[in-house]
Motif scaffolding. Structure first.
Motif, PDB file in Angstrom:
ATOM      1  N   ASP A 233      -4.174  17.908  -2.736  1.00  0.00           N
ATOM      2  CA  ASP A 233      -3.595  16.665  -3.254  1.00  0.00           C
ATOM      3  C   ASP A 233      -2.080  16.770  -3.411  1.00  0.00           C
ATOM      4  O   ASP A 233      -1.359  15.814  -3.152  1.00  0.00           O
ATOM      5  CB  ASP A 233      -4.242  16.292  -4.597  1.00  0.00           C
ATOM      6  CG  ASP A 233      -5.593  15.611  -4.401  1.00  0.00           C
ATOM      7  OD1 ASP A 233      -5.860  15.189  -3.247  1.00  0.00           O
ATOM      8  OD2 ASP A 233      -6.369  15.506  -5.364  1.00  0.00           O
TER       9      ASP A 233
ATOM     10  N   HIS B 154      -6.748  -5.664  -0.414  1.00  0.00           N
ATOM     11  CA  HIS B 154      -6.977  -6.410  -1.656  1.00  0.00           C
ATOM     12  C   HIS B 154      -5.753  -6.400  -2.564  1.00  0.00           C
ATOM     13  O   HIS B 154      -5.767  -7.009  -3.615  1.00  0.00           O
ATOM     14  CB  HIS B 154      -8.170  -5.817  -2.398  1.00  0.00           C
ATOM     15  CG  HIS B 154      -7.981  -4.391  -2.812  1.00  0.00           C
ATOM     16  ND1 HIS B 154      -7.702  -3.395  -1.902  1.00  0.00           N
ATOM     17  CD2 HIS B 154      -7.988  -3.808  -4.011  1.00  0.00           C
ATOM     18  CE1 HIS B 154      -7.569  -2.256  -2.546  1.00  0.00           C
ATOM     19  NE2 HIS B 154      -7.738  -2.471  -3.829  1.00  0.00           N
TER      20      HIS B 154
ATOM     21  N   SER C 183      -5.753   6.411   1.362  1.00  0.00           N
ATOM     22  CA  SER C 183      -5.675   6.824  -0.046  1.00  0.00           C
ATOM     23  C   SER C 183      -5.487   8.323  -0.145  1.00  0.00           C
ATOM     24  O   SER C 183      -4.681   8.814  -0.937  1.00  0.00           O
ATOM     25  CB  SER C 183      -6.943   6.437  -0.809  1.00  0.00           C
ATOM     26  OG  SER C 183      -7.493   5.272  -0.309  1.00  0.00           O
TER      27      SER C 183
ATOM     28  N   LEU D 271      -3.822  10.353  -3.683  1.00  0.00           N
ATOM     29  CA  LEU D 271      -4.714   9.884  -4.740  1.00  0.00           C
ATOM     30  C   LEU D 271      -5.911  10.824  -4.838  1.00  0.00           C
ATOM     31  O   LEU D 271      -6.437  11.263  -3.818  1.00  0.00           O
ATOM     32  CB  LEU D 271      -5.228   8.474  -4.432  1.00  0.00           C
ATOM     33  CG  LEU D 271      -4.207   7.336  -4.369  1.00  0.00           C
ATOM     34  CD1 LEU D 271      -4.840   6.069  -3.832  1.00  0.00           C
ATOM     35  CD2 LEU D 271      -3.608   7.078  -5.731  1.00  0.00           C
ATOM     36  N   ASN D 272      -6.324  11.138  -6.065  1.00  0.00           N
ATOM     37  CA  ASN D 272      -7.520  11.975  -6.179  1.00  0.00           C
ATOM     38  C   ASN D 272      -8.773  11.112  -6.061  1.00  0.00           C
ATOM     39  O   ASN D 272      -8.689   9.884  -5.954  1.00  0.00           O
ATOM     40  CB  ASN D 272      -7.499  12.795  -7.474  1.00  0.00           C
ATOM     41  CG  ASN D 272      -7.566  11.927  -8.715  1.00  0.00           C
ATOM     42  OD1 ASN D 272      -8.194  10.873  -8.705  1.00  0.00           O
ATOM     43  ND2 ASN D 272      -6.917  12.369  -9.774  1.00  0.00           N
TER      44      ASN D 272
ATOM     45  N   GLN E  67      -9.149   8.114  -8.550  1.00  0.00           N
ATOM     46  CA  GLN E  67      -8.151   7.067  -8.294  1.00  0.00           C
ATOM     47  C   GLN E  67      -8.485   6.314  -7.011  1.00  0.00           C
ATOM     48  O   GLN E  67      -8.421   5.092  -6.963  1.00  0.00           O
ATOM     49  CB  GLN E  67      -6.761   7.704  -8.170  1.00  0.00           C
ATOM     50  CG  GLN E  67      -6.260   8.298  -9.471  1.00  0.00           C
ATOM     51  CD  GLN E  67      -5.044   9.179  -9.261  1.00  0.00           C
ATOM     52  OE1 GLN E  67      -4.810   9.701  -8.164  1.00  0.00           O
ATOM     53  NE2 GLN E  67      -4.268   9.368 -10.316  1.00  0.00           N
TER      54      GLN E  67
ATOM     55  N   ARG F 227     -11.522   4.050  -7.710  1.00  0.00           N
ATOM     56  CA  ARG F 227     -11.290   2.987  -8.679  1.00  0.00           C
ATOM     57  C   ARG F 227     -10.259   1.977  -8.185  1.00  0.00           C
ATOM     58  O   ARG F 227     -10.392   0.784  -8.417  1.00  0.00           O
ATOM     59  CB  ARG F 227     -10.797   3.595  -9.993  1.00  0.00           C
ATOM     60  CG  ARG F 227     -10.817   2.642 -11.153  1.00  0.00           C
ATOM     61  CD  ARG F 227     -10.512   3.370 -12.447  1.00  0.00           C
ATOM     62  NE  ARG F 227      -9.124   3.228 -12.836  1.00  0.00           N
ATOM     63  CZ  ARG F 227      -8.558   2.082 -13.183  1.00  0.00           C
ATOM     64  NH1 ARG F 227      -9.251   0.970 -13.176  1.00  0.00           N
ATOM     65  NH2 ARG F 227      -7.289   2.032 -13.537  1.00  0.00           N
ATOM     66  N   LEU F 228      -9.236   2.456  -7.488  1.00  0.00           N
ATOM     67  CA  LEU F 228      -8.127   1.568  -7.144  1.00  0.00           C
ATOM     68  C   LEU F 228      -8.248   0.970  -5.754  1.00  0.00           C
ATOM     69  O   LEU F 228      -7.737  -0.113  -5.497  1.00  0.00           O
ATOM     70  CB  LEU F 228      -6.800   2.333  -7.247  1.00  0.00           C
ATOM     71  CG  LEU F 228      -6.490   2.930  -8.622  1.00  0.00           C
ATOM     72  CD1 LEU F 228      -5.346   3.914  -8.527  1.00  0.00           C
ATOM     73  CD2 LEU F 228      -6.181   1.827  -9.602  1.00  0.00           C
ATOM     74  N   VAL F 229      -8.883   1.705  -4.853  1.00  0.00           N
ATOM     75  CA  VAL F 229      -8.877   1.246  -3.465  1.00  0.00           C
ATOM     76  C   VAL F 229     -10.279   0.858  -2.979  1.00  0.00           C
ATOM     77  O   VAL F 229     -10.488  -0.260  -2.512  1.00  0.00           O
ATOM     78  CB  VAL F 229      -8.290   2.331  -2.534  1.00  0.00           C
ATOM     79  CG1 VAL F 229      -8.336   1.872  -1.080  1.00  0.00           C
ATOM     80  CG2 VAL F 229      -6.870   2.661  -2.944  1.00  0.00           C
TER      81      VAL F 229
ATOM     82  N   PRO G  41     -12.790  -1.782  -5.603  1.00  0.00           N
ATOM     83  CA  PRO G  41     -12.412  -3.196  -5.673  1.00  0.00           C
ATOM     84  C   PRO G  41     -12.787  -3.955  -4.406  1.00  0.00           C
ATOM     85  O   PRO G  41     -13.205  -5.100  -4.464  1.00  0.00           O
ATOM     86  CB  PRO G  41     -10.888  -3.146  -5.846  1.00  0.00           C
ATOM     87  CG  PRO G  41     -10.604  -1.824  -6.416  1.00  0.00           C
ATOM     88  CD  PRO G  41     -11.660  -0.890  -5.892  1.00  0.00           C
ATOM     89  N   GLN G  42     -12.646  -3.296  -3.265  1.00  0.00           N
ATOM     90  CA  GLN G  42     -13.005  -3.970  -2.014  1.00  0.00           C
ATOM     91  C   GLN G  42     -14.510  -4.030  -1.824  1.00  0.00           C
ATOM     92  O   GLN G  42     -15.068  -5.053  -1.431  1.00  0.00           O
ATOM     93  CB  GLN G  42     -12.378  -3.238  -0.828  1.00  0.00           C
ATOM     94  CG  GLN G  42     -10.880  -3.224  -0.848  1.00  0.00           C
ATOM     95  CD  GLN G  42     -10.317  -2.519   0.378  1.00  0.00           C
ATOM     96  OE1 GLN G  42     -10.568  -2.923   1.504  1.00  0.00           O
ATOM     97  NE2 GLN G  42      -9.575  -1.455   0.159  1.00  0.00           N
TER      98      GLN G  42
END
Lengths: 246, 357
Positions: free
Chosen positions: A78, A96, B257, B262-263, B266, B269-271, B274-275
């Motif tokens: 990461d 989105h 992502s 991003l871990n 993340q 939850r973020l990418v 939502p889709q």
């Protein structure tokens, strides 16, 4: 060379099932260097670039990026990824989220920046790729060329030390290739370390320090752009160049 | 003169519309007439049954003499059907409870209100309405859960089940796609096991078998057991619905992502979520609607939901023979809830549309 080494790949091997996609690859990249990788499709050039931020897992050999060896350690991976930007053939923007949110997402969550600072940086880079007026739109409302420029800006917002480009112009309509290449040339002139998989030989001639030709998972030939194009050594390189330079 | 002309052209437009849409050719004319005939044959008798021949005031005897609906029966029994065995003097409590739930649902419609605060609000009022129903606190009379019944019970069972099973479903769906073998196997095992068994049998197990396994002296409330059983059941279905959404997200989204550093959490939850959750709004609501109706199955383990009290009303010896009225009343109630759910889902889809999947 006096510049420090940022990428060092040693005797890298990778298989997809039984297919030996990368064979004994050795590659060293110093800071600020621009490298263009070309070759026919299926030659392993995309796979090589994707190994550099571990989107692909290699089976043999070592890859060291920014002094960190890429192994199974998730934290290491990461932290390498946060410092290595990547631009994809199909942009892969987040549909989105607005353009602005696309750009601020990683700085806020990975760099723990506050929203205001992140947006400031985002606007700075949007201006640089000349689409600041689209900040509140969604990716689906932009043209391909604009989307790819947003994708580049999204990577730059993380202030990466290295940028990887995986055929950034291959999915674009011809008239949009130029606007993306211009952004990339600017970036190169500012001293960014870049590894670019592309068939845009004009770009290679203009900015590359080294051009690498790959075929069948091996690096066939590696040279500065001048001699690479005027005096290719290997038969396969000659054939490839004659086919794409018409 | 002018007006007359306008009138005429308007008639012309209407006639043209009729010809284009309803009487385009012999076949379409035939179908149109057939449908009109069918509608007339259903609507007029229904209207007559409900409004003309019906009886609003009177007793069962009088009702049996009329041809139409016995509205007197519903008038007499509505309170029992909606609130059931709950002590008469305390009826304001379940009524308030229903209003709390409806208010929460209406308040949560607006997407701009979604957030941690709303979650807290739900939690607070969830606990509040539980104690409101149960009593034994703030000087309220204690009411056993056995006496909770009718609409508030149905509404609580369904709302709690759906809201709790949604996040559980997300976890199970992620688990099923996890790279960790144990997590994946457990998720698959759970989902397949639960999906392979009818809800009725899970309810039976919760009410009959489960207590046998408990050590002596420990009693877990029957309503709670049923609630957990329903949650477990819906979670498995939600998980599969959500997994469908996860599979529809192109690989590039994961790679983009990843490449930004991003871990896993993340990224999800973020990418990704939502889709994915947006894509599966229609099947999610579908499952929710079907589960809302399936809560009526709790009557087989003697929980007195709306369907149970309706049956109770029908079997009142004084009022035998009015089941049609009771069933239609039930149908209307269920329809109102399910229809608004469906309507809301369509609105949500429109709002979340960003022009590109």
């Amino acid at each position: 060379m006096t510049n420090p080494l940022v990428i060092s790949v040693k005797s890298l091997d990778k298989w997809f099932g039984k297919f030996h996609v990368l064979q004994n690859i050795n590659l060293e990249v110093t800071q600020g260097e621009k490298i263009v990788i070309c070759g026919p499709s299926g030659s392993g050039k995309s796979t090589l670039v994707r190994c550099l931020n571990r989107l692909e897992v290699h089976q043999k050999g070592t890859i060291v990026v920014n002094g960190i060896e890429l192994k199974d350690n998730v934290k290491n991976v990461d932290s390498v990824r946060a410092d290595v930007g990547m631009v994809f053939q199909h942009f892969n923007l987040f549909p989105h989220l607005t353009i602005l949110e696309n750009l601020t997402l990683a700085p806020i969550w990975v760099r723990k920046m506050n929203r205001k600072d992140a947006e400031e940086i985002a606007y700075h880079y949007l201006e640089r790729v000349q689409i600041q007026e689209q900040a509140m739109k969604f990716p689906g409302q932009l043209s391909g060329g604009q989307q790819q420029r947003v994708a580049i800006a999204r990577s730059l917002c993380m202030k990466p030390k290295i940028m990887l480009f995986d055929e950034p112009t291959s999915a674009l309509d011809p008239e949009m290739v130029k606007e993306v290449l211009e952004v990339m040339v600017d970036l190169a002139k500012e001293g960014m370390t870049m590894i670019v998989v592309t068939h845009e030989m004009g770009f290679a001639k203009e900015v590359a320090d080294r051009v690498i030709f790959m075929d069948y998972g091996k690096i066939i030939e590696e040279n500065e752009p001048g001699p690479f194009f005027s005096d290719p050594q290997h038969d396969r390189t000659k054939l490839f160049l004659s086919q794409i330079l018409i | 003169m002018e007006e007359n002309k306008e009138e005429k052209s308007r008639i012309k437009i209407i006639l043209k519309w009729l010809k284009d849409n309803l009487f385009y050719n012999p076949l379409s004319s035939f179908i149109t007439i057939l449908i009109i005939y069918g509608i007339i044959n259903i609507l007029i008798p229904s209207y007559q049954w409900l409004f003309v021949d019906s009886l609003l005031n009177g007793d069962a005897e009088a009702c049996r003499k009329v041809e139409g609906a016995c509205l007197a029966f519903l008038k007499e029994k509505t309170r029992y059907i909606l609130l059931g065995m709950y002590p008469q003097d305390e009826h304001w409590r379940p009524v308030l409870n229903v209003f709390i739930y409806l208010a929460l649902l209406v308040f949560s419609r607006d997407r701009s209100r979604w957030g941690k605060k709303l979650l807290g609000l739900w939690f607070f009022f969830g606990v509040f309405s539980f104690f409101l129903m149960r009593g034994g606190i703030f000087g309220l009379e204690f009411v056993e859960t056995d006496k909770w019944s009718g609409l508030p019970l149905t509404l609580m069972l369904a709302t709690v089940a759906i809201t709790v099973s949604y996040p559980l479903g997300i976890l199970l769906a992620l688990g099923r796609r996890s790279k960790m073998g144990v997590v994946r196997l457990l998720s698959i095992g759970y989902i397949e096991l639960i999906r392979g068994v009818p809800l009725i049998s899970i309810l039976f197990m919760s009410s009959v078998m489960f207590p046998l396994f408990l050590p002596k002296g420990i009693v877990i409330n029957k309503l709670l057991r049923a609630q957990v059983a329903i949650i477990m059941f819906i979670s498995a279905y939600m998980a599969e619905v959500i997994r469908g959404g996860l599979q529809a997200i192109p690989n590039g989204q994961y790679e983009a992502s990843d490449s930004l550093g991003l871990n896993y959490f993340q990224k999800m939850r973020l990418v990704i979520l939502p889709q994915a959750l947006k894509i599966v709004i229609p099947p999610t609501v579908n499952t929710s609607i079907s589960m809302f109706k399936d809560t009526s199955l709790v009557m087989i383990i003697a929980l007195q939901d709306m369907m149970y009290t309706a049956k109770g009303a029908m079997s009142d010896p004084h009022w035998l023979g009015f089941s049609v009225e009771a069933y239609i009343f039930m149908a209307v109630l269920y329809f109102c809830f399910c229809f608004s759910l469906g309507k809301y889902s369509r609105r949500l889809e429109k709002e979340l549309d960003t022009g590109l999947a």
